[in-house]
Design a protein around this motif. Structure first.
Motif, PDB file in Angstrom:
ATOM      1  N   HIS A  14       0.817  -1.210   0.000  1.00  0.00           N
ATOM      2  CA  HIS A  14       0.000   0.000   0.000  1.00  0.00           C
ATOM      3  C   HIS A  14       0.850   1.259   0.000  1.00  0.00           C
ATOM      4  CE1 HIS A  14      -2.333   3.264   1.859  1.00  0.00           C
ATOM      5  NE2 HIS A  14      -3.352   2.730   1.236  1.00  0.00           N
ATOM      6  N   ALA A  15       1.830   1.351   0.932  1.00  0.00           N
ATOM      7  CA  ALA A  15       2.640   2.565   1.034  1.00  0.00           C
ATOM      8  C   ALA A  15       3.431   2.802  -0.245  1.00  0.00           C
ATOM      9  CB  ALA A  15       3.573   2.470   2.235  1.00  0.00           C
ATOM     10  N   ASP A  16       4.028   1.736  -0.790  1.00  0.00           N
ATOM     11  CA  ASP A  16       4.781   1.880  -2.025  1.00  0.00           C
ATOM     12  C   ASP A  16       3.881   2.357  -3.159  1.00  0.00           C
ATOM     13  OD1 ASP A  16       7.062   1.051  -0.754  1.00  0.00           O
ATOM     14  OD2 ASP A  16       6.841  -1.044  -1.331  1.00  0.00           O
ATOM     15  N   THR A  17       2.668   1.823  -3.228  1.00  0.00           N
ATOM     16  CA  THR A  17       1.744   2.212  -4.280  1.00  0.00           C
ATOM     17  C   THR A  17       1.336   3.670  -4.127  1.00  0.00           C
ATOM     18  OG1 THR A  17       0.912  -0.041  -4.445  1.00  0.00           O
ATOM     19  CG2 THR A  17      -0.458   1.698  -5.373  1.00  0.00           C
ATOM     20  N   VAL A  18       1.059   4.111  -2.897  1.00  0.00           N
ATOM     21  CA  VAL A  18       0.702   5.507  -2.649  1.00  0.00           C
ATOM     22  C   VAL A  18       1.836   6.429  -3.097  1.00  0.00           C
ATOM     23  CG1 VAL A  18       0.292   7.224  -0.828  1.00  0.00           C
ATOM     24  CG2 VAL A  18      -0.967   5.067  -0.820  1.00  0.00           C
ATOM     25  N   ASP A  19       3.060   6.089  -2.748  1.00  0.00           N
ATOM     26  CA  ASP A  19       4.196   6.922  -3.142  1.00  0.00           C
ATOM     27  C   ASP A  19       4.335   6.985  -4.656  1.00  0.00           C
ATOM     28  OD1 ASP A  19       4.780   7.450  -0.521  1.00  0.00           O
ATOM     29  OD2 ASP A  19       6.351   5.930  -0.354  1.00  0.00           O
ATOM     30  N   GLU A  20       4.128   5.858  -5.317  1.00  0.00           N
ATOM     31  CA  GLU A  20       4.203   5.836  -6.782  1.00  0.00           C
ATOM     32  C   GLU A  20       3.127   6.712  -7.396  1.00  0.00           C
ATOM     33  OE1 GLU A  20       3.546   2.644 -10.442  1.00  0.00           O
ATOM     34  OE2 GLU A  20       3.796   1.918  -8.394  1.00  0.00           O
ATOM     35  N   LEU A  21       1.906   6.604  -6.899  1.00  0.00           N
ATOM     36  CA  LEU A  21       0.808   7.411  -7.412  1.00  0.00           C
ATOM     37  C   LEU A  21       1.057   8.893  -7.145  1.00  0.00           C
ATOM     38  CD1 LEU A  21      -2.241   5.234  -6.313  1.00  0.00           C
ATOM     39  CD2 LEU A  21      -1.321   5.474  -8.627  1.00  0.00           C
ATOM     40  N   ARG A  22       1.612   9.193  -5.975  1.00  0.00           N
ATOM     41  CA  ARG A  22       1.916  10.587  -5.638  1.00  0.00           C
ATOM     42  C   ARG A  22       2.944  11.171  -6.601  1.00  0.00           C
ATOM     43  NH1 ARG A  22       4.024  12.564   0.361  1.00  0.00           N
ATOM     44  NH2 ARG A  22       4.171  14.810  -0.082  1.00  0.00           N
ATOM     45  N   ARG A  23       3.996  10.423  -6.889  1.00  0.00           N
ATOM     46  CA  ARG A  23       5.018  10.913  -7.806  1.00  0.00           C
ATOM     47  C   ARG A  23       4.438  11.147  -9.199  1.00  0.00           C
ATOM     48  NH1 ARG A  23       8.297   7.249  -4.774  1.00  0.00           N
ATOM     49  NH2 ARG A  23       7.827   5.554  -6.228  1.00  0.00           N
ATOM     50  N   PHE A  24       3.608  10.196  -9.650  1.00  0.00           N
ATOM     51  CA  PHE A  24       3.038  10.340 -10.993  1.00  0.00           C
ATOM     52  C   PHE A  24       2.055  11.505 -11.035  1.00  0.00           C
ATOM     53  CE2 PHE A  24       0.138   8.849 -14.494  1.00  0.00           C
ATOM     54  CZ  PHE A  24       1.053   9.043 -15.516  1.00  0.00           C
ATOM     55  N   ALA A  25       1.263  11.689  -9.974  1.00  0.00           N
ATOM     56  CA  ALA A  25       0.341  12.826  -9.911  1.00  0.00           C
ATOM     57  C   ALA A  25       1.111  14.132 -10.018  1.00  0.00           C
ATOM     58  CB  ALA A  25      -0.465  12.782  -8.617  1.00  0.00           C
ATOM     59  N   GLY A  26       2.242  14.217  -9.312  1.00  0.00           N
ATOM     60  CA  GLY A  26       3.052  15.422  -9.384  1.00  0.00           C
ATOM     61  C   GLY A  26       3.578  15.678 -10.786  1.00  0.00           C
ATOM     62  N   ARG A  27       4.048  14.622 -11.434  1.00  0.00           N
ATOM     63  CA  ARG A  27       4.561  14.786 -12.798  1.00  0.00           C
ATOM     64  C   ARG A  27       3.451  15.218 -13.754  1.00  0.00           C
ATOM     65  NH1 ARG A  27       7.279   9.920 -11.508  1.00  0.00           N
ATOM     66  NH2 ARG A  27       5.950   8.677 -12.891  1.00  0.00           N
ATOM     67  N   LEU A  28       2.272  14.623 -13.600  1.00  0.00           N
ATOM     68  CA  LEU A  28       1.148  15.000 -14.448  1.00  0.00           C
ATOM     69  C   LEU A  28       0.788  16.475 -14.269  1.00  0.00           C
ATOM     70  CD1 LEU A  28      -1.414  12.053 -14.125  1.00  0.00           C
ATOM     71  CD2 LEU A  28      -0.198  12.746 -16.195  1.00  0.00           C
ATOM     72  N   ALA A  29       0.662  16.903 -13.016  1.00  0.00           N
ATOM     73  CA  ALA A  29       0.255  18.282 -12.749  1.00  0.00           C
ATOM     74  C   ALA A  29       1.271  19.274 -13.301  1.00  0.00           C
ATOM     75  CB  ALA A  29       0.064  18.492 -11.249  1.00  0.00           C
ATOM     76  N   VAL A  30       2.555  18.998 -13.104  1.00  0.00           N
ATOM     77  CA  VAL A  30       3.598  19.900 -13.611  1.00  0.00           C
ATOM     78  C   VAL A  30       3.603  19.923 -15.133  1.00  0.00           C
ATOM     79  CG1 VAL A  30       6.092  20.270 -13.755  1.00  0.00           C
ATOM     80  CG2 VAL A  30       5.038  19.719 -11.550  1.00  0.00           C
ATOM     81  N   SER A  31       3.458  18.750 -15.764  1.00  0.00           N
ATOM     82  CA  SER A  31       3.471  18.718 -17.228  1.00  0.00           C
ATOM     83  C   SER A  31       2.253  19.443 -17.788  1.00  0.00           C
ATOM     84  CB  SER A  31       3.530  17.276 -17.739  1.00  0.00           C
ATOM     85  OG  SER A  31       2.318  16.576 -17.481  1.00  0.00           O
ATOM     86  N   GLY A  32       1.115  19.314 -17.120  1.00  0.00           N
ATOM     87  CA  GLY A  32      -0.069  20.063 -17.545  1.00  0.00           C
ATOM     88  C   GLY A  32       0.152  21.562 -17.422  1.00  0.00           C
ATOM     89  N   GLY A  33       0.818  21.972 -16.331  1.00  0.00           N
ATOM     90  CA  GLY A  33       1.145  23.384 -16.169  1.00  0.00           C
ATOM     91  C   GLY A  33       2.075  23.889 -17.249  1.00  0.00           C
TER      92      GLY A  33
END
Length: 287
Positions: A14-33
């Motif tokens: 669970h923790a590893d998956t949350v961290d992975e999703l968090r990193r990808f969410a950050g990359r998505l948001a920055v790339s959208g910006g």
């Protein structure tokens, strides 16, 4: 979430998956910006092909639609089994299966600010599984700041220069000293009622701020830039990432899926009094 077996002992991922999703969410948001900034530089605020959406005062621009298309393509490329719920494009008619990640995205939260050149507009991205938001990111298109959070993993702010700050909601413990953020519906009848609530709340607090982006308002609670926030008529893409970011910073958060009931977030020292005040003024708060 799933489990791995290590030497015959089940180990949660669970923790590893949350961290992975968090990193990808950050990359998505920055790339959208990045996409949004390039378009603003290319077209300027007067060439964004704005048109009315829910009302004449609720605009959508070519940036909103282009950024959402970009986010969808990034998810499809990197995580083809995931689903996307976007403000502009909605989602597939069938509900996602159990355990499937759904990305809840707002390509431009604060479109009016973008049109007027006000530096308070953001890309918001959240990862949800079985109705629970596990990770989220909000990126201010103008300032380059990026907030992220993972469920049970805290929340942080990365400045445009890369400085990382772990977040904690403000220490305010007196409602009369609380700086409160809010927002208003594009429906004129709802706005009139919201105005009444603000007028009655204002004498009880330090002051009101109306900045024009629910996602960034919730991030400001997380950062301690405001002490509390509430707003009616929010949609999932407005609050999914920001609410998690505020909660992981220690704020008390109440998310509503009812247009009659506001979503609210407050520093823990004023949360009880603040939520009671909002409810007493006719804005019953979701439990």
């Amino acid at each position: 979430m799933s489990e791995e077996t290590d030497g015959g002992v089940a180990r949660s991922t669970h923790a590893d998956t949350v961290d992975e999703l968090r990193r990808f969410a950050g990359r998505l948001a920055v790339s959208g910006g990045d996409v949004a900034r390039r378009m603003v530089e290319q077209f300027g605020s007067t060439g964004l092909d704005a048109r009315a959406k829910s009302s004449a005062t609720d605009p959508v621009t070519v940036i909103d639609t282009t950024v959402e298309e970009h986010l969808r393509s990034q998810v499809d490329s990197a995580r083809p089994g995931d689903r996307v719920l976007g403000e502009e494009g909605g989602e597939e008619a069938t509900a996602p299966g159990r355990g499937v990640v759904r990305w809840v995205v707002d390509p431009v939260d604060g479109t009016v600010n973008l049109l007027y050149g006000i530096p308070f507009t953001a890309v918001s991205v959240a990862a949800e599984v079985d109705g629970v938001v596990l990770a989220g990111a909000v990126h201010n298109i103008v300032t380059g700041e990026t907030w992220t959070a993972g469920l049970g993993r805290g929340s942080s702010l990365r400045s445009a220069t890369g400085t990382l700050t772990e977040l904690t909601a403000s220490a305010c413990d007196d409602l009369s000293m609380a700086l409160v953020g809010t927002g208003f519906s594009y429906d004129s009848d709802v706005r009139a009622e919201q105005g009444r609530v603000v007028a009655e709340l204002l004498p009880r607090i330090r002051d009101i701020r109306r900045c024009g982006s629910a996602a960034l308002d919730l991030c400001m609670v997380a950062t301690g830039r405001i002490d509390a926030y509430y707003e009616r008529c929010l949609k999932p893409w407005d609050h999914a990432a920001g609410a998690l970011i505020a909660a992981e910073a220690g704020a008390v958060v109440r998310v509503s899926h009812d247009d009659e009931v506001p979503t609210a977030a407050a520093a823990p020292g004023v949360a009880g009094e603040f939520l009671s005040a909002i409810e007493a003024l006719g804005g019953a708060v979701s439990s």
